[in-house]
Design a protein around this motif. Structure first.
Motif, short mmCIF file in Angstrom:
data_model
loop_
_atom_site.label_atom_id
_atom_site.label_comp_id
_atom_site.label_asym_id
_atom_site.label_seq_id
_atom_site.Cartn_x
_atom_site.Cartn_y
_atom_site.Cartn_z
N ILE A 142 -11.10 -49.51 19.40
CA ILE A 142 -11.96 -48.73 20.31
C ILE A 142 -13.02 -47.94 19.53
O ILE A 142 -12.68 -47.22 18.60
N ASN A 144 -15.33 -44.86 18.71
CA ASN A 144 -14.97 -43.49 19.07
C ASN A 144 -15.95 -42.82 20.03
O ASN A 144 -15.58 -41.89 20.73
N TRP A 146 -17.07 -44.25 22.70
CA TRP A 146 -16.57 -44.65 24.02
C TRP A 146 -15.32 -43.84 24.35
O TRP A 146 -15.15 -43.33 25.45
N PHE A 147 -14.46 -43.70 23.35
CA PHE A 147 -13.24 -42.93 23.54
C PHE A 147 -13.56 -41.48 23.86
O PHE A 147 -12.95 -40.85 24.72
N MET A 149 -16.23 -40.38 25.38
CA MET A 149 -16.71 -40.28 26.76
C MET A 149 -15.55 -40.37 27.74
O MET A 149 -15.51 -39.66 28.75
N LEU A 150 -14.58 -41.23 27.40
CA LEU A 150 -13.39 -41.35 28.24
C LEU A 150 -12.67 -40.01 28.34
O LEU A 150 -12.26 -39.56 29.42
N VAL A 260 -22.13 -36.93 21.31
CA VAL A 260 -21.52 -37.16 22.61
C VAL A 260 -21.19 -35.81 23.27
O VAL A 260 -21.43 -35.61 24.46
#
Lengths: 317, 528
Positions: A142, A144, A146-147, A149-150, A260
């Motif tokens: 994954i 990071n 994207w993680f 934002m999750l 982010v």
């Protein structure tokens, strides 16, 4: 041991010097004139020349490199053109966010990764091991950002437990500052923890096959006692190396994660300075990042010598 | 009543039966030897008694102990879950590998103390640890040393102290001296003998070396491929072995009369070594001047075509360093080599190509000396790149001839090294050395890693090859009996110097140098 320390410290100094030279001269050959950038496209040649002289840009590169080095020693790094503030102050200010973030992630990933790796090694070939390693595989795969934002969507937007971004200085509100760093630290730490868990497992499985583990069991220790008392410390040696190397990736990761979460950290400072072509800020910030990595590598070396008597023997008379 | 007893013990890995219906009995205070070649199941027997078998082993049979009380264990229950209080306490064990059997990160005293803490917590004191070290002839300050600071023999003694710490009634020693050189081996064996007597401790001594077993044990069990071949009092087994297998083992362990390993001598030597010196430079700090350590000190000797010259000495004496320089593998710091009209000296890479293909080497380790990812065919063809003038058919012929000479067939060549046994691999190593038809072959402990029964075959093969091709051999070994069997002349090295040389019978019957006497004294023969 003292001799070993001195030798390693000399190495650190040399690495930093080479890194400084690389950063300086690479940035120097890039196209773009800082003076023109500060004054804008319509500035007259005279005012440009005046500013160049004021900034010392008319001098040969090697002299400017020397000046920069002296500046680094004395803490006078000049003014940032884009931020209109002393560069040293900017960097120090941003460090109060980035340092806790990077070190927090390092510690968190160790606290998660190592025990999971040990657990998996102890249950090698069983469902627990397979499950954990599967999760680790996903963790590594994954990206990071994207993680991150999750995490924001789940814990900040939906559950509203933690702030989705931004930062309050420690001096103003320590608990708010801490809360602001929780999600970024997790986002940064988990992929690293996944790598560490895998490395720890492999290393411990390797060590478990070695003769001295069999000797330990012949003493009357159970399998897991033998692994804990004799295996883990031996297995930590290669893991330490990986941890040192990982720190460089953690630092790189902060740049993404700070963006982010909209955190005013060193990574974002570097990022915005690059976009603004504020090369004075870029070079100093880069060197600070390099310095952090080099210092961590140095600490890893020290730890290595502490853990492994064979190294001490070679390094000290 | 026996102290430990195995009844009908059978161990299987999948459908492979590695121990079959073994009955073995150890009386209190008895010294029992367990002899067999690799794969005979002797180590598995020891691991069964320790309840340390690998998890995938399927076991049946019964194990009985009578230490504090009589217990009988159904062997099928062995495993991590079984309550097995004897390991490390009533049963102590010493392992073969001195380099790896100790935890490298822990001081020796702490490793011994760990056993005390587990089984004799009241004895876990500095004084007691030092007493244990003294019992194995180590000084008290060894307590604070790490394993890497000790020699192989010292580590083996620490392993012994660890096994003794739990005050066992039974000591299992699994090839405890096989990795040590002769002199050290003798010291450790004498030590085990003394301690077993003093402590009135039973001993299960596992070895492939009948000489060592004969020196220690009053009873011998002989295993072959997982089956008990023969057992009885040592004297009876060694003097009148009943089974063919035991007879072979005994015969292989006795120094045999020399076969005619002798050939005609030419006037000019094939190899002449003058003052060859190898130094390693060790530097502690970047700014310090390196202090040289001399591994080989001005070695001078000659070797004639078709002759076999033995080179013996304790481990670390420089035998291997010397041979590597002659083969052109390592640079020399001084001196020169005249070989077959070529001259090369102390510069790495100065060995002419034409000389390189006339010298081949066979190494000790038949497992480590082949690239595991290279098919045998490729490994055997590889040296032929030194002979670019050969056509493809000629190459094929060379390899076929070599492989047939060593008693193997060409249809095995598609396999990878792991598919061959140790003996086969050593034959292949000889075949690889042979394809170039060299004038000199350097044999560095060519049979030391092989089982005794295979040893004879390989030595006979070397003998045949020399008869047919007239190669000269430089035969390096720590095993004096083997050297006596195969060589004409012998040189003895110690601390990098050739301290004695001469006809092999003269040197061995009337040794002059101290080290030669020591080496000869350390021999363990089943006659003595």
């Amino acid at each position: 041991m003292v001799g070993y320390l001195i030798q390693r410290l000399l190495g650190v100094a040399l690495t930093l010097l080479v890194a400084a030279a690389l950063i300086f001269f690479l940035l120097d050959v890039l196209p773009g004139d800082p003076a023109r950038f500060m004054l804008g496209i319509n500035a007259s040649d005279e005012s440009l020349a005046a500013l160049r002289q004021q900034l010392g840009l008319d001098q040969p590169a090697i002299i400017r490199f020397g000046q920069w080095l002296t500046g680094l020693m004395t803490g006078d790094l000049g003014m940032s053109a884009s931020q209109r503030a002393p560069i040293a102050e900017l960097i120090l200010d941003r460090m109060q966010l980035s340092l806790p973030l990077a070190f927090g992630a390092l510690i968190l990933s160790t606290l998660i990764g190592l025990p999971l790796g040990i657990f998996a090694a102890q249950h090698q070939g069983k469902p627990g091991d397979a499950g954990l390693m599967g999760l680790a595989q996903i963790g590594i795969a994954i990206p990071n950002f994207w993680f991150a934002m999750l995490l924001v969507v789940v814990f900040a937007v939906t559950l509203k437990w933690l702030p989705p971004g931004g930062f309050v200085p420690w001096a103003e509100n320590p608990s708010a500052a801490f809360r602001a760093l929780i999600l970024p630290t997790i986002a940064l730490a988990l992929p690293q923890a996944a790598i560490l868990a895998r490395v720890m497992r492999t290393s411990l499985v390797d060590v478990a096959r070695q003769d001295f583990i069999r000797t330990a069991r012949a003493k009357g220790l159970s399998k897991s006692q033998a692994l804990w008392r004799h295996g883990v410390r031996n297995a930590l040696l290669p893991v330490l190396t990986i941890m040192g190397l990982q720190f460089a990736f953690l630092i790189a990761g902060t740049i993404i994660v700070e963006n982010v979460f909209y955190l005013p950290g060193l990574g974002r400072l570097t990022f915005t300075a690059i976009s603004a072509r504020d090369l004075f800020v870029v070079r100093s910030a880069l060197l600070v990042l390099v310095g952090l990595v080099v210092i961590i590598m140095f600490l890893v070396d020290l730890l290595y010598a502490l853990v492994d008597p064979r190294l001490k023997k070679r390094a000290t008379p | 009543m026996s102290l430990a007893k195995l009844e009908q013990l059978t161990v299987r890995f999948g459908d492979r039966e590695v121990l079959s219906r073994l009955d073995l009995e150890i009386q209190p205070g008895a010294q029992v030897g367990l002899v067999g070649e690799s794969g005979s199941g002797k180590s598995l027997t020891a691991l069964t008694l320790m309840n340390l078998l690998p998890e995938r082993a399927e076991v049946s049979g019964e194990i009985g102990f009578s230490f504090d009380q009589r217990t009988k264990i159904d062997a099928a229950q062995l495993g991590e879950d079984l309550n097995f209080p004897y390991r490390g306490a009533q049963i102590g064990m010493v392992f073969q590998e001195p380099m790896t059997a100790l935890n490298p990160l822990m001081r020796t005293g702490d490793q011994i103390g760990e056993v005390l803490a587990l089984h004799r917590p009241e004895n876990n004191t500095k004084a007691h640890i030092e007493a244990l070290l003294a019992e194995v002839d180590l000084p008290a300050h060894m307590r604070t040393r790490y394993p890497h600071e000790l020699s192989g023999g010292q580590r083996q003694r620490v392993g012994l102290a660890m096994a003794l710490a739990g005050e066992p009634a039974l000591l299992i020693a699994d090839e405890p001296t096989s990795a040590l050189d002769m002199i050290t081996q003798r010291g450790v064996i004498d030590l085990i003998k003394r301690i077993a007597r003093e402590r009135k401790m039973a001993l299960l001594f596992i070895s492939h070396d009948l000489g060592a077993v004969a020196a220690l044990c009053d009873q011998i069990y002989v295993l072959e491929k997982g089956k008990l071949v023969e057992h009885g009092p040592s004297q009876a087994i060694l003097q009148s072995p009943q089974q063919a297998y035991t007879k072979r083992l005994v015969a292989a362990a006795k120094p045999t009369p020399r076969p005619a390993f002798t050939r005609t001598k030419s006037a000019t030597p094939l190899l002449q070594v003058n003052g060859l010196t190898r130094q390693f430079r060790q530097r502690r700090w970047l700014w310090q001047r390196p202090s040289p350590v001399t591994a080989v000190d001005a070695a001078t000797f000659e070797l004639h075509a078709g002759e076999t010259l033995g080179l013996v000495g304790p481990s670390g004496c420089g035998k291997t360093s010397l041979s590597r320089m002659i083969a052109g593998l390592d640079p020399a710091q001084a001196g020169e080599v005249h070989f077959d009209g070529h001259r090369f000296g102390h510069k790495q890479g100065s060995m002419p190509r034409a000389a390189r293909r006339e010298i081949s080497m066979v190494f000790q380790d038949p497992f480590g000396s082949f690239d595991p990812r290279m098919r045998m065919r490729d490994a055997l063809f590889e040296p032929l790149h030194l002979m670019p003038e050969l056509s493809a058919e000629q190459r094929q012929e060379r390899v076929t001839e070599a492989i047939e000479r060593v008693g193997l067939s060409t249809d095995m060549l598609g396999r990878y090294p792991h598919a061959f046994s140790g003996g086969q691999r050593q034959r292949l190593a000889i075949a690889r050395a042979m394809v170039l038809k060299p004038k000199l072959m350097i044999l560095d402990e060519p049979v030391s890693a092989l089982d005794v029964s295979i040893r004879g075959d390989v030595l006979a093969l070397l003998h045949d090859l020399q008869e047919k091709f007239g190669m000269a051999y430089l035969f390096i070994s720590h095993d004096l009996d083997v050297v006596r069997t195969v060589t004409d002349r012998v040189m003895v090295m110690n601390h990098g110097q050739i301290v004695e040389r001469g006809k092999v019978d003269d040197v061995f019957d009337r040794p002059q140098a101290e080290i030669t006497k020591k080496l000869l004294d350390a021999r363990l023969t089943i006659l003595g």
